[in-house]
Design a protein around this motif. Sequence first.
Motif, PDB file in Angstrom:
ATOM      1  N   UNK A   1      14.174  26.406 -34.473  1.00  0.00           N
ATOM      2  CA  UNK A   1      13.636  26.929 -33.000  1.00  0.00           C
ATOM      3  C   UNK A   1      14.303  27.938 -32.405  1.00  0.00           C
TER       4      UNK A   1
ATOM      5  N   UNK B   1      13.790  31.153 -34.187  1.00  0.00           N
ATOM      6  CA  UNK B   1      12.533  31.871 -34.105  1.00  0.00           C
ATOM      7  C   UNK B   1      12.247  32.192 -32.486  1.00  0.00           C
TER       8      UNK B   1
ATOM      9  N   UNK C   1      11.808  35.531 -36.923  1.00  0.00           N
ATOM     10  CA  UNK C   1      10.363  34.993 -37.110  1.00  0.00           C
ATOM     11  C   UNK C   1      10.229  34.942 -38.682  1.00  0.00           C
ATOM     12  N   UNK C   2      10.848  35.603 -39.527  1.00  0.00           N
ATOM     13  CA  UNK C   2      10.838  35.444 -41.045  1.00  0.00           C
ATOM     14  C   UNK C   2      11.376  34.066 -41.373  1.00  0.00           C
TER      15      UNK C   2
ATOM     16  N   UNK D   1      10.104  30.628 -41.607  1.00  0.00           N
ATOM     17  CA  UNK D   1       8.903  30.111 -41.308  1.00  0.00           C
ATOM     18  C   UNK D   1       9.026  28.424 -41.143  1.00  0.00           C
ATOM     19  N   UNK D   2       7.986  28.000 -40.212  1.00  0.00           N
ATOM     20  CA  UNK D   2       8.053  26.664 -40.098  1.00  0.00           C
ATOM     21  C   UNK D   2       6.739  26.104 -40.878  1.00  0.00           C
ATOM     22  N   UNK D   3       6.809  25.066 -41.709  1.00  0.00           N
ATOM     23  CA  UNK D   3       5.647  24.469 -42.582  1.00  0.00           C
ATOM     24  C   UNK D   3       5.641  22.879 -41.961  1.00  0.00           C
ATOM     25  N   UNK D   4       6.797  22.400 -41.689  1.00  0.00           N
ATOM     26  CA  UNK D   4       6.325  20.798 -41.695  1.00  0.00           C
ATOM     27  C   UNK D   4       7.352  20.355 -40.698  1.00  0.00           C
TER      28      UNK D   4
ATOM     29  N   UNK E   1      16.107  35.200 -43.991  1.00  0.00           N
ATOM     30  CA  UNK E   1      15.165  36.511 -44.991  1.00  0.00           C
ATOM     31  C   UNK E   1      15.551  37.844 -44.429  1.00  0.00           C
TER      32      UNK E   1
ATOM     33  N   UNK F   1       3.374  32.590 -46.671  1.00  0.00           N
ATOM     34  CA  UNK F   1       4.089  31.889 -45.948  1.00  0.00           C
ATOM     35  C   UNK F   1       5.447  31.218 -46.505  1.00  0.00           C
TER      36      UNK F   1
ATOM     37  N   UNK G   1       7.093  32.240 -48.863  1.00  0.00           N
ATOM     38  CA  UNK G   1       8.094  33.382 -49.779  1.00  0.00           C
ATOM     39  C   UNK G   1       9.508  33.496 -49.112  1.00  0.00           C
ATOM     40  N   UNK G   2       9.726  33.798 -47.847  1.00  0.00           N
ATOM     41  CA  UNK G   2      10.901  33.773 -47.334  1.00  0.00           C
ATOM     42  C   UNK G   2      11.842  32.471 -47.758  1.00  0.00           C
TER      43      UNK G   2
END
Lengths: 162, 757
Positions: A28, A31, A37-38, A40-43, A78, A104, A106-107
């Motif tokens: 957090x 970002x 912001x490179x 990423x948040x997925x879960x 990244x 998404x 990739x980083x």
Amino acid sequence: MSGKRVVTLTINGDQTEVLCEPRQTLLEVLRNNLDFTGTKEGCSNGNCGACTVLMDGRPVVSCLVLAVEAEGAELRTIEGVACGSHLDEVQSAFLEGAALQCGICTPGFIVQTEALLAENPNPSEDDIRFYLAGNLCRCTGYDKIVRAVQAAAEKRQVARSV
Amino acid sequence: MATADKPKYKVIGTRPVRHDGADKVTGRAKYGADIKLTGMLYGATLRSPHAHAKIKSIDTSKAEALAGVRAVVTSADLPEQGDRIVELGEGAANMRHLTANVLARGKVLYKGHAIAAVAADNIHIAEEAIKLIKVEYELLPPVLDVRKAMSAESPVLNDDIRTESVGSAPASKDSKPTNIAKHFLFEKGDIAAGFAKADVIVEREFDTSMVHQGYIEPHNATVFWNTDGKITVWLSTQGSFSVRQQTAELLKVAISNVKVVPTEIGGGFGGKISVYLPPVAAMLSKKSGRPVKLVMSRTSVFEATGPTPGSHMKVKLGATKDGKLVAGEAWIAFEAGAYTGSPIGPACMCVFACYDLPNGRVEGFDVCVNKPRTNAYRAPGSTHVAFATETLINEICEKIDIDPADFRIKNAAKEGVRRVDGPVYARVGMVETVEAIKNSEHYKAPLEGKHRGRGIASGFWFNCGLKSAASATVNPDGTVSLLEGSTDIGGSRTGIAMQLAEALGITAEEVTPTVGDTDSVGYCDVTGGSRVTFATGIAAIEAAKDIQRQLIARAAMIWDVDASKVSYSDGGLHGPAGKHLSFKEIAAKLHGTGGAVIGRGTSSEATQGGAFGTHCVDVEVDVDLGKVQILRYTAAQDCGTAIHPSYVEGQIQGGAVQGIGWALNEEYWYDEKGEMRNATYLDYRIPTCYDVPMIDTIIVEVPDPQHPYGVRGVGEVPICPPPAAIANAIYDAVGVRMHDLPMSPPKLLAEILKKES
């Protein structure tokens, strides 16, 4: 919530100070507070690997690290993988090998691959699949990602031997 | 491997680096959750802890009083929709259901159903405020099984749903409400006579669990409702124009008041078409006067977006002993989720679509249950039915002792064959994909080892055309800026740019594609139905032709000749007496000859001819654990013409691995209260790279005559064959036939033990 803390981080070689709440994760803070912001948040629970960064050289899922725990840490995200305007071998192998679709994940994959190749410059297919198993990709079926990592390792080996 | 004569192209068939690649490997690409606006607030959503309950009251006063909270909304803030059906581009929607899905009205119909939302100075305050909202519920018994939901005794979810029988008059509003929202029936020939001719008949029942698309990027939306009434929505979506329309309809404002700015999108597979967050963020923005960002948690993505249904199916096939299919019958019930709208229609059309079936009967039901409202997922409905039909086909092949590839070739759908639901095929490549597998090194290689087996299966998807638009501006340095409206999930902007480049005789790198917002580009339907490379490609080719016409006029003016004496070919203009201007040369002269040249193109009439794939898989079964390991995988697919072969392969590989996950592991695991007990990635567990081998691909090219370069959509077909191919391989390995997805270790082990005893 009171009790904000100043945390000192070195991100991609640059030292920075950030004011954050103890409950904020490193993800957090990267970002939202610092605009990296490179990552990423997925879960948000360490399952998908999209938020992987290197913390003192070790890959961590930044959603499971509190920012205050990273005090004094050396971080690589990244945004710090390319050298100036030159992509590194992993990034160009992903591009040339079409190893991304939506991009998404990739980083996280690239950062995790950097850690793999630092540890094991000549990984087998099984080594690669094992090391990257914590990074989820839903688009590619992983085939081209594994091949890109193989290509990047080879390219780096050749570059070293010259 | 090309199975048809391939015209020679300069750009098509090459593998340029994608135009958005540098941004995506450096972290610069902006996805929905990366949007940050001045004064932006962060939102959180209160979701139902119950699967089925009446909402007696909602008290938001404590949340509103919390310091840092700027707005709270419930369904009372969204306009009443009444009985309205709205056409949304890829199917119609009942607006009353759509708005109740966005924020529950009076009743919650699944765990995770959104009830209220808060906007606050930061996400933590918003999440605290959510906990201060008090909701009183009256619990109702959850309806979780599709067959029980169909019974007359079942509790009914929606009091406004009566069975809509396709092709019949609507049911009276005075009749009793039901959970069976739709009923389909397709018939062809005479099935009794057909089965009478059969030497072998097999009939089995199948079950499949609800599964999720599993895209890595959660749903998101950032909305600003300006003081002039203009609403701007930034989000990742499969269809900017669909979001514009859904948002406008849900808020009851004019579509011209809504501008949708699509960001990069982190996967969709059909799940990012329906709207969940934009109207909620819009109301929070209207109330607070600030931009508001909402991002779903992973658990909410599982519990409250649109997975694909679980199903119960009964399928029966008959064939003669010399290997000719004579009749087929299918009964299919799909879990629609909370509201009507499962892909039962396509499922009924796909169930026998791979074959020339003279006599058939297909009946389908769309059934409401207390689970999230289902949505499209890659070839919606086709994977379910392929699992049933393709395993029955192999069972028949075993009974009459014929090679399953030969049987499929003998009975394959081809040009002129009529499907059970009516349409007649144009030129299609089913036969060619089976032949490609039959002739593959994989299929010919011996498979040795204990508990190892091989299976094949085929799959079909329609692919659609729908509407697309593109414009292209010629730059003075001889490059072209292409603007199109199809959000790009897997490299499509490069595939479209390559078609424009081919048509103009320039390189892919000389075209810069941009995905535009809804105020800057003409209407485009959703990125779905495997339509973008086909239809937006046609729009780009039309834009190229428009550029050619305008350049011809400019060259005629420069050369002072009649335009009829000028032609465009090989990347340049040709006039009388050997006059020639390359594209680059004429581009440099535009400022002095009338200014900008902007080509425009649309596609609305073209429809696709359908696509087929056939897969071959080798597995090894651990008979002590019931675990299946994929040893080798080969997928053949008719792609018409592969524009960018790397991304065609990527679609096939990705689809195959999603199908492997569906086959072996993925499922919504519900307890008796209707709570999904595995709503995290760790517990739901999509395949990791350690679970799968390399996926070999065979690109079969039977050009679709409806596209100038022969494109067939490629994205959806590859998810259809894997569950059946793997089930067939498991049978080959250990002699048990699986009829229940996923074929997870406990289920397979139970079948193995049953067989051994």
